[in-house]
Write a protein that holds these residues in place. Sequence first.
Motif, short mmCIF file in Angstrom:
data_model
loop_
_atom_site.label_atom_id
_atom_site.label_comp_id
_atom_site.label_asym_id
_atom_site.label_seq_id
_atom_site.Cartn_x
_atom_site.Cartn_y
_atom_site.Cartn_z
N CYS A 24 -9.59 -13.04 -9.13
CA CYS A 24 -10.69 -13.67 -8.25
C CYS A 24 -11.92 -14.51 -8.66
N CYS A 46 -7.20 -9.43 -5.91
CA CYS A 46 -7.09 -9.84 -7.19
C CYS A 46 -6.25 -8.69 -8.22
N CYS A 91 -13.69 -12.43 -11.48
CA CYS A 91 -13.13 -12.09 -12.64
C CYS A 91 -12.71 -13.47 -13.42
N CYS A 106 -9.31 -6.77 -10.33
CA CYS A 106 -10.30 -5.80 -9.82
C CYS A 106 -9.96 -5.35 -8.45
ZN LIG Z 1 -11.30 -9.72 -9.58
#
Ligand SMILES: [Zn+2]
Length: 199
Positions: free
Chosen positions: A69, A57, A72, A60
């Motif tokens: 992801c 991602c 998120c 993150c």
């Molecule tokens: Zn993420």
Amino acid sequence: MQHIKVFEACVHEFSRLPGIGRKTATRLALHVLKMKSENVERLSKSISELKEKTRFCSECGAISEGELCGVCSSPSRRKDVICVVEEAKDVFFIEHTGQFGGVYHVLGGKISPLDGVGPGELNFTGLVERVEKNGVKEVIIATNPDADGETTAMYIGRILKKFEGLKVTKLASGIPIGSHIEFADEITVLRALEGRREL
Ligand SMILES: [Zn+2]
């Protein structure tokens, strides 16, 4: 000894994996040779697909199918509470408890002077940027309770000191996450989350 190039090449590839020595690599290659063709195909397909269809991602660092992801990109997750973990696999574990409503930040390891890992090798810059950008209210540090994990936690505390009003907490001590992940059960993690204290 007879030298079979294709077999040797396979042993070599396995031995490049973390924690796999030459002996284990040879055993694995031999095992593959004994496997049914369709199972070998499934294995190799799943490896290629993993690389083709998943990535980290961009926000993150967790394992993701898209640019962002599931955590998120979810509107129901609090973006102002960030849980900092060492590795991407730690996210799965905390997610599994279903008790954390914030987002994650994967460092990509921990500060380890003995292994030559300094702060420059880990994603601290991204963390500071996210705290700045998203008006983060709390950062929960979920590094391992070992010496390197503690050093990393202290380092995070230091770089986040400049943010006034930001609460920096750490999971209740003695809770094994991360490299010891398989030994901690959900309730233990849950307790660690609930028992977190300010750094
Ligand atoms: Zn993420």
